[in-house]
Design an enzyme around this catalytic site. Structure first.
Site, PDB file in Angstrom:
ATOM      1  N   PHE A  55     109.796  72.623  49.886  1.00 48.84           N
ATOM      2  CA  PHE A  55     111.204  72.874  49.624  1.00 48.84           C
ATOM      3  C   PHE A  55     111.787  71.696  48.846  1.00 48.84           C
ATOM      4  CE2 PHE A  55     110.466  76.041  52.764  1.00 48.84           C
ATOM      5  CZ  PHE A  55     111.466  77.003  52.602  1.00 48.84           C
TER       6      PHE A  55
ATOM      7  N   TRP B 230     107.242  78.819  45.565  1.00 45.40           N
ATOM      8  CA  TRP B 230     108.599  79.321  45.319  1.00 45.40           C
ATOM      9  C   TRP B 230     109.029  78.937  43.909  1.00 45.40           C
ATOM     10  CZ3 TRP B 230     113.384  78.157  43.627  1.00 45.40           C
ATOM     11  CH2 TRP B 230     114.424  79.033  43.945  1.00 45.40           C
TER      12      TRP B 230
ATOM     13  N   ARG C  15     104.282  93.958  54.945  1.00 48.76           N
ATOM     14  CA  ARG C  15     105.097  94.919  55.692  1.00 48.76           C
ATOM     15  C   ARG C  15     106.333  95.304  54.884  1.00 48.76           C
ATOM     16  NH1 ARG C  15     106.785  91.924  60.857  1.00 48.76           N
ATOM     17  NH2 ARG C  15     106.826  90.200  59.381  1.00 48.76           N
TER      18      ARG C  15
ATOM     19  N   THR D 255     106.635  84.371  51.218  1.00 50.92           N
ATOM     20  CA  THR D 255     106.578  83.718  49.909  1.00 50.92           C
ATOM     21  C   THR D 255     105.205  83.104  49.673  1.00 50.92           C
ATOM     22  OG1 THR D 255     108.948  83.232  50.017  1.00 50.92           O
ATOM     23  CG2 THR D 255     107.645  81.952  48.445  1.00 50.92           C
TER      24      THR D 255
ATOM     25  N   LYS E  76     106.951  82.404  54.933  1.00 43.50           N
ATOM     26  CA  LYS E  76     105.580  82.888  55.105  1.00 43.50           C
ATOM     27  C   LYS E  76     105.250  83.995  54.103  1.00 43.50           C
ATOM     28  CE  LYS E  76     104.903  84.599  59.121  1.00 43.50           C
ATOM     29  NZ  LYS E  76     105.212  86.012  58.791  1.00 43.50           N
TER      30      LYS E  76
ATOM     31  N   ALA F 168     107.257  91.618  64.990  1.00 43.17           N
ATOM     32  CA  ALA F 168     106.229  90.918  65.762  1.00 43.17           C
ATOM     33  C   ALA F 168     106.768  90.367  67.073  1.00 43.17           C
ATOM     34  CB  ALA F 168     105.620  89.789  64.937  1.00 43.17           C
TER      35      ALA F 168
ATOM     36  N   LYS G  41     118.241  87.309  59.130  1.00 48.28           N
ATOM     37  CA  LYS G  41     116.942  86.790  58.723  1.00 48.28           C
ATOM     38  C   LYS G  41     116.670  86.963  57.226  1.00 48.28           C
ATOM     39  CE  LYS G  41     112.006  87.187  59.791  1.00 48.28           C
ATOM     40  NZ  LYS G  41     111.552  87.670  58.477  1.00 48.28           N
TER      41      LYS G  41
ATOM     42  N   PHE H  23     106.221  86.384  62.134  1.00 47.13           N
ATOM     43  CA  PHE H  23     106.555  85.196  62.908  1.00 47.13           C
ATOM     44  C   PHE H  23     105.356  84.257  63.070  1.00 47.13           C
ATOM     45  CE2 PHE H  23     109.872  88.257  64.542  1.00 47.13           C
ATOM     46  CZ  PHE H  23     110.882  87.728  63.775  1.00 47.13           C
TER      47      PHE H  23
END
Length: 556
Positions: A381, A409, A94, A73, A71, A273, A105, A301
């Site tokens: 991906f 990406w 953030r 990215t 997210k 979150a 994570k 999230f």
């Protein structure tokens, strides 16, 4: 294929003064923090008050899985793409917590060719904001215990202290501890515990404050505990709000950096979150909106957590509108929601993908219920097959849902042009009917029920005896008109992390509530949600090192 850190280390950054100059900032609007980072003045937002606001684009996602959604990215890539189509854009993110960086994570600086830089600094100590929040939190904890030790003039009940110590690391053994052991000179023994720094109410306050006076006022209203007669004791009763504000005076200033393509980014604050409200600071978002035609920001999230809190808590407190939403989904995460195991995600499986679309469908319905225009972004991906991507696109188009493939990406801003163009179309729609998920004058129980039923899809909620007692007590105290901040697992729409996809027929279990009166909301803990995470069996920290020449390896 190079790693994120290898890509970042080869990037050519502009001096931060060039980024500031490009935003039209004067010398007294910012202070350099090295060559590639800066602190913006806490007076800048007031100085820009007469400027029109840019469009606010919120990036959210489906429920995250162990496969990852990217997210952040997409947020960075979309910001870069908007600049490529000549839309002056500032990104607002953030700050990462060291807990997930060293745990499982990972960081929060994006990835590939859609990163904010310098990613090593951002993912580690950055400009020290989280350390300042940790210090302020623990200063208050020390003041509380010292007050009790020195005669307890306020008659604080040591059994009813709400305020916990914090550290910015996952450390499960600190969840419940005993302090004050060792005799009279060591203090008064009592049970205590630690939260992770990003779950501290001070983090939430920093992110919801509009200026230093608002920061001090909010800090003064923190409820630290209760007397033996169950009367709340606030920070202002301890007369320590001034010292707390002093510790936080530089942390209140938003941080300016840039992306790999030199798009300006403001990074400030980092509440989780799944525990807190999951959004960067109001000052960062509003400043970015004053400096650009568009601001691309994200909430932690999935839409059930981050987006709901961004819209029901942050936008209320900040008094700004959201112009469009991006819902990020990945083929591999959708397949996992469809029942596929993590080690089988590289195999084409249209049946699992079809089943997993129910999770995306629920998040679409949630954003629709807020009345906001949106675009679904398929974050590409390498293992995604053409058939799988086409399936998701066709599923969306057949339902009248705008969708765009985001290959940011691998391609940076160029891979998000289609998404950027569709987002602009949505954001520039002038007529919309925004709806909050609940009204502030409803009871706390009704607010919780609205979120559980409308956002999570639950049949109902079940309040523990403790939660029922707390709701009655909080409403007696006059706190019933505050928003609620749900603490829930991010992995499921329910409060059970094992229930992936779109579970049906479930009840959300409300364990307890906690007052965050300074922040301006009531935290509602569901299921087994913890406010101090633990490390996994093989923490990411095991792969990290720094070489003799100072080069960092293994960060991501």
């Amino acid at each position: 294929m190079p790693t994120d850190i290898e890509i970042a280390q080869k990037a050519e950054l502009k001096p931060i003064e060039e980024i500031a100059k490009g935003l039209g900032l004067a010398k007294d609007d910012w202070s350099p923090y090295g060559h590639t980072k800066a602190k913006l003045s806490d007076q800048l937002l007031n100085k820009l008050s007469d400027k029109p606001d840019g469009k606010v684009i919120l990036v959210t996602s489906i429920n995250p899985t162990a496969a990852g959604e990217g997210k952040s990215t997409v947020t960075v890539g979309l910001g870069q793409a908007l600049n490529k189509i000549n839309k002056k854009t500032v990104i607002a993110l953030r700050e990462p917590s060291l807990g997930p960086v060293m745990g499982l994570k990972g960081g929060a600086a994006g990835g590939g060719y859609s990163q904010v830089l310098p990613m090593e600094d951002i993912n580690l100590h950055f400009t020290g904001d989280l350390h300042a929040i940790t210090t302020a939190n623990n200063l208050l904890a020390a003041i509380i215990d010292n007050h009790i030790h020195r005669g307890n003039e306020l008659n604080l009940d040591p059994r009813r202290i709400e305020w916990k110590r914090v550290m910015d690391m996952n450390d499960r053994v600190l969840r419940q501890i005993v302090v004050g052991l060792g005799g009279p000179l060591r203090g008064v023994p009592r049970e205590d515990g630690f939260n992770i720094t990003v779950a501290s109410e001070i983090m939430a306050i920093l992110c919801l404050a509009n200026d230093i006076d608002d920061l001090k006022a909010r800090l003064s209203e923190i409820v630290v505990g209760y007397t033996y007669e169950e009367h709340p004791i606030r920070v202002k009763d301890l007369a320590v709000e001034g010292a707390l504000t002093l510790v936080l005076k530089d942390a209140l200033k938003p941080n300016l950096v840039q992306t790999i393509e030199n798009t300006p980014a403001i990074i400030h604050g980092g509440p989780f979150a799944n525990i807190a409200h999951g959004c960067n600071s109001i000052m960062a978002t509003k400043t970015a909106a004053k400096l650009g035609e568009y601001v691309v920001t994200e909430a932690g999230f999935g839409a059930d957590l981050g987006a709901e809190k961004f819209l029901d808590i942050k936008s209320r407190a900040g008094g700004f509108e959201t112009d469009a939403v991006v819902i990020v989904a990945t083929v591999r995460a959708l397949k996992m929601h469809g029942g596929l195991s993590k080690d089988a995600l590289t195999e084409e499986n249209l049946e699992a993908l079809k089943a997993g679309m129910e999770n995306l469908k629920k998040h679409i319905e949630t954003i629709e219920s807020f009345g906001l225009p949106f675009v679904v972004a398929i974050n590409k991906f390498p293992a995604d097959t053409d058939a799988e991507v086409e399936f998701v696109q066709s599923w969306c188009e057949s339902r009248g849902v705008d969708v765009a493939l985001a290959d940011v990406w691998a391609k940076g801003g160029a891979g998000g042009i289609e998404l950027a163009e569709k987002v602009v179309q949505k954001a520039d729609v002038t007529e919309r009917q925004f709806n909050y998920m609940y009204e502030l004058d409803e009871t706390l129980e009704m607010k919780i029920r609205h979120i559980a039923q409308k956002v999570y899809g639950a049949d109902d909620i079940e309040l523990s005896p403790k939660a029922k007692k707390q709701i009655a007590f909080y409403e007696e105290q006059g706190w019933g008109k505050l928003p609620v901040c749900m603490a829930k697992t991010q992995y499921s729409l329910s409060d059970d992390p094992s229930l992936l996809g779109r579970p049906k027929g479930f009840t959300v279990n409300i364990r307890e509530l906690r007052p965050s009166i300074g922040a301006g909301f009531i935290v509602v803990l569901t299921g087994d949600m913890m406010t101090m995470p633990g490390l996994p069996k093989k923490p990411a920290a095991l792969n990290m090192d720094v070489l003799e020449d100072g080069k960092i390896t293994g960060l991501f």
